[in-house]
Design an enzyme around this catalytic site. Structure first.
Site, PDB file in Angstrom:
ATOM      1  N   SER A   1       1.341   3.683  -3.321  1.00  0.00           N
ATOM      2  CA  SER A   1       0.812   4.755  -4.171  1.00  0.00           C
ATOM      3  C   SER A   1      -0.611   5.155  -3.781  1.00  0.00           C
ATOM      4  O   SER A   1      -1.364   4.363  -3.220  1.00  0.00           O
ATOM      5  CB  SER A   1       0.789   4.307  -5.633  1.00  0.00           C
TER       6      SER A   1
ATOM      7  N   GLU B   1      12.198   7.081 -14.192  1.00  0.00           N
ATOM      8  CA  GLU B   1      12.707   8.391 -13.784  1.00  0.00           C
ATOM      9  C   GLU B   1      13.131   8.384 -12.313  1.00  0.00           C
ATOM     10  O   GLU B   1      14.171   8.937 -11.956  1.00  0.00           O
ATOM     11  CB  GLU B   1      11.632   9.454 -14.043  1.00  0.00           C
TER      12      GLU B   1
ATOM     13  N   GLY C   1       0.821  -1.207   0.000  1.00  0.00           N
ATOM     14  CA  GLY C   1       0.000   0.000   0.000  1.00  0.00           C
ATOM     15  C   GLY C   1       0.854   1.254   0.000  1.00  0.00           C
ATOM     16  O   GLY C   1       1.017   1.912   1.032  1.00  0.00           O
TER      17      GLY C   1
ATOM     18  N   GLU D   1      12.531  -5.331  -3.356  1.00  0.00           N
ATOM     19  CA  GLU D   1      11.491  -5.168  -4.369  1.00  0.00           C
ATOM     20  C   GLU D   1      12.053  -5.044  -5.774  1.00  0.00           C
ATOM     21  O   GLU D   1      11.427  -5.458  -6.746  1.00  0.00           O
ATOM     22  CB  GLU D   1      10.646  -3.922  -4.040  1.00  0.00           C
TER      23      GLU D   1
END
Lengths: 377, 302
Positions: free
Chosen positions: A133, A364, A131, A249
């Site tokens: 974004s 980015e 959880g 991750e």
């Protein structure tokens, strides 16, 4: 002289290699003969398959035995995960719990939390979502607005998380929430809460993606009560905890294998006597794949030594995602007609490609992390 | 690799290779003084049977040499000394071309011919490194390992990997010092992202190199070298382009030293077969194994 980022020369030790045959035997036995392999770790949510993996001891492999883990090395875990991905096995149910929710609980959770969740995760019965974004906080994670207010016996959570993979099928979410109002230090006042996705006040709505699938979701919290024992780590320490997850991750083989089936089916389509340009394309893609794998194993070595390879992981993911996109674009130009398997893989990869360089940190953001590692910001 | 050997090489090259030495070598002057220092230190024998060091050390010395653009035919000398008794200065020819043949005592070809009597017509590569055209007389056959071309290709990989580290360091230094619009250009996100890509290519090159060196003496060696030469050749092109973009017009001048490194990258990616040929070789091998063995190949390159 500055010599760049350090990727120590690391190969897989023999005890890790020894697992490879076992995993192959397992997948060939457990997956039906006409099984069409998944392209991606996000596909194939199979509690049944996850439970069988748990029985084999292939979830939570690196965790302490007293929490149901296997006390094995990150290299052994690496071999199991890459073999499952290469076989296109349905791993999405337990994937996030195994990769990062479990390690997060081990690093920051209480003894009680570890006892409560880790053995169930390791058995392949308990699944987690991430959880992070929100509708107005994508890459700018520190701007999250979901807030948790202190009440007598816990926290009341209000807000919305988005792009939450498998929230409609998983059991828990670890949400990054604001527990004190924003201040000059943007990274202060954030906390991580472990929330039951079936609790009152939680609504999960699947979001259809452009390929027609429903993997990700919107998760809305309305006056959802989270008991005190749902806080992961220290209240206010959320930012540090969240960034510590990223090494897990971002560095794994799932970050460069999403288009692997396309390469396999291209080889099948051109047969064993390819034209020179076809052979060159296969060789080029293989040279990238072999190199990325080496880099990813090097990061597994850093995790094994207890390091926090956030920058190196960002680099593996960034190169890996660009490679995944390249596979689809290059094979497309040379794909011979009349090969349904290749066509099917290509369509899927081209339709999912936009997500490769977005999920788990955009290109980015990753380049920014690398630039910081180079001392440029 | 042996840390002591690496440190020795780093110290010698850092002390003795500068822009003046590179320019002089490029104008055709063999760097005798540097060669003498290398010989006195014993670096020219790293990887040879009598030295007590390993092939991994040989490639490691070349990585350091690449970092400094050392203007000696070190790859050829080291490999020749690892295969033959040392007898003066032996260079290695491929397709009729050998570095510094004009001053060499012997020429060994990758096909296993050795000669002390030969004509050498001076020539050079894109970097202005000596690449002399040779005609051999009185050759003798020598037994060479069948993977000599791969060993030479891995030498180029090692040199390129070191060279990529250097241009990354140069680009970071330059971007941090150079001010435009009132601040160092390293503060601009567009420049940062380019440097991140450059760092990624340098790291990938390093790992591809490591994988190939780790496979020395294993059945997968040829394939790991193929993958490394292909991948590092690609990295060289991408990285040199960015390094120049960051350096602006300054880096396009002869006066600046960047080109000594970037021109070497452009030359070395072509020497001992450019990317496309290695890709074909690798791809053909994978296709022959069939679709259901692709993963097997990726995992152990056997």
């Amino acid at each position: 002289m500055f010599t760049g980022l350090e990727f120590e020369a690391v190969g897989l030790p023999p005890e890790a290699e020894a697992l490879r045959g076992e995993v192959r035997e397992f997948t060939s036995k457990e997956l039906p003969a006409d099984y069409w392999p998944n392209a991606d770790f996000n596909e194939g949510h199979s509690p049944d398959f996850s439970r069988k993996l748990g029985e084999r001891g292939w979830i939570g492999m690196t965790w302490p035995k007293r929490f149901g883990g296997g006390e094995r090395t990150f290299f052994e875990r690496y071999v199991v995960t890459e073999e499952l991905l290469a076989a296109g096995a349905p791993v999405s149910a337990h994937w996030i719990a195994d990769r990062q929710s479990g390690p997060l609980l081990l690093n920051y959770g209480t003894e009680a939390q570890c006892r409560r969740y880790l053995p169930r995760i390791a058995r392949g019965e308990c699944y987690f979502s991430i959880g992070m974004s929100e509708p107005n906080s994508g890459s700018d994670l520190a701007s999250v607005r979901t807030r948790a207010e202190r009440v007598r016996d816990g926290w009341i959570v209000n807000g919305t998380k988005i792009w939450t993979t498998d929230a409609q099928r998983n059991h828990y979410i670890i949400a990054l929430v604001r527990t004190s109002p924003p201040s000059d230090d943007r990274h202060a006042g954030l906390s991580q809460l472990l929330i039951d996705l079936y609790a009152d006040g939680v609504t999960v709505r699947p979001i259809r993606n452009l390929a027609g699938g429903e993997d990700f979701n919107e998760v809305v919290f309305e006056d959802c009560l989270v008991p005190d024992d749902g806080v992961v780590g220290e209240p206010g320490n959320g930012w540090i905890q969240v960034t510590s997850e990223l090494g897990y991750e971002r560095s794994g083989p799932e970050r460069f294998l999403s288009a692997f089936r396309v390469l396999v089916e291209f080889v099948r389509a051109v047969g064993n006597d390819p034209r020179r340009d076809e052979a060159a394309l296969i060789g080029r893609l293989a040279s990238h794949l072999m190199t990325l794998r080496r880099m990813s194993i090097s990061v597994a070595g850093m995790l094994q030594q207890g390091g926090n390879p956030a920058v190196e992981s960002a680099l593996v993911k960034s190169l890996g995602n660009d490679f995944e996109k390249l596979v689809g674009e290059l094979v497309r130009l040379q794909a011979p007609p009349g090969h349904p398997g290749l066509e099917r893989c290509l369509r899927q990869t081209l339709l999912h490609a936009p997500s490769f360089t977005l999920r788990g940190g955009t290109r980015e953001i990753l380049r920014g992390v690398i630039a910081r590692g180079l001392g440029l910001r | 690799m042996d840390r002591l050997i690496e440190d020795t090489a780093e110290r010698i090259f850092a002390d003795h290779v500068d822009k003046a030495a590179l320019d002089a070598a490029e104008s055709g002057e063999f760097p005798n003084a540097l060669w003498q220092v290398v010989r006195d230190s014993g670096l020219h024998l790293v990887g040879s049977p009598q030295s007590g060091s390993e092939l991994a050390d040989l490639y490691g010395v070349l990585r350091v040499a690449g970092r400094h653009a050392v203007p000696l035919p070190l790859a050829e000398v080291l490999i020749a000394n690892s295969l033959l008794d040392e007898a003066g200065f032996t260079t290695i020819a491929v397709d009729g071309v050998a570095p510094w043949a004009r001053i060499a005592d012997r020429v060994l070809t990758v096909d296993g011919e050795l000669s002390r009597r030969f004509d050498a017509e001076p020539g050079s590569n894109l970097a202005g490194e000596s690449r002399d055209r040779v005609v051999l007389f009185d050759t003798e056959r020598v037994d060479l390992p069948t993977d000599l071309r791969e060993r030479m290709a891995l030498c180029r990989v090692a040199l390129m990997s070191g060279c990529l580290e250097r241009i990354l360091a140069m680009a970071i230094d330059y971007a941090t010092e150079r001010e435009q619009f009132g601040r160092p250009i390293s503060r601009f996100q567009a420049v940062q992202h380019n440097l991140a890509v450059l760092a990624g290519e340098a790291a990938a090159a390093r790992c591809a190199y490591d994988a190939a060196v780790a496979s020395v003496d294993s059945p997968g060696f040829v394939h790991h070298v193929a993958a490394a030469k292909a991948r590092v050749g690609e990295a060289a092109g991408i990285a040199a382009e960015i390094a120049h973009q960051v350096h602006g017009a300054m880096g396009f001048t002869h006066e600046h030293s960047l080109h000594h490194f970037t021109r070497r990258l452009w030359a070395w990616r072509d020497e001992y077969a450019r990317e496309s040929l290695w890709q074909e070789m690798l791809g053909l091998r994978i296709a022959t194994g069939g679709a259901d063995s692709v993963w097997d190949f990726v995992v152990d390159a056997g």
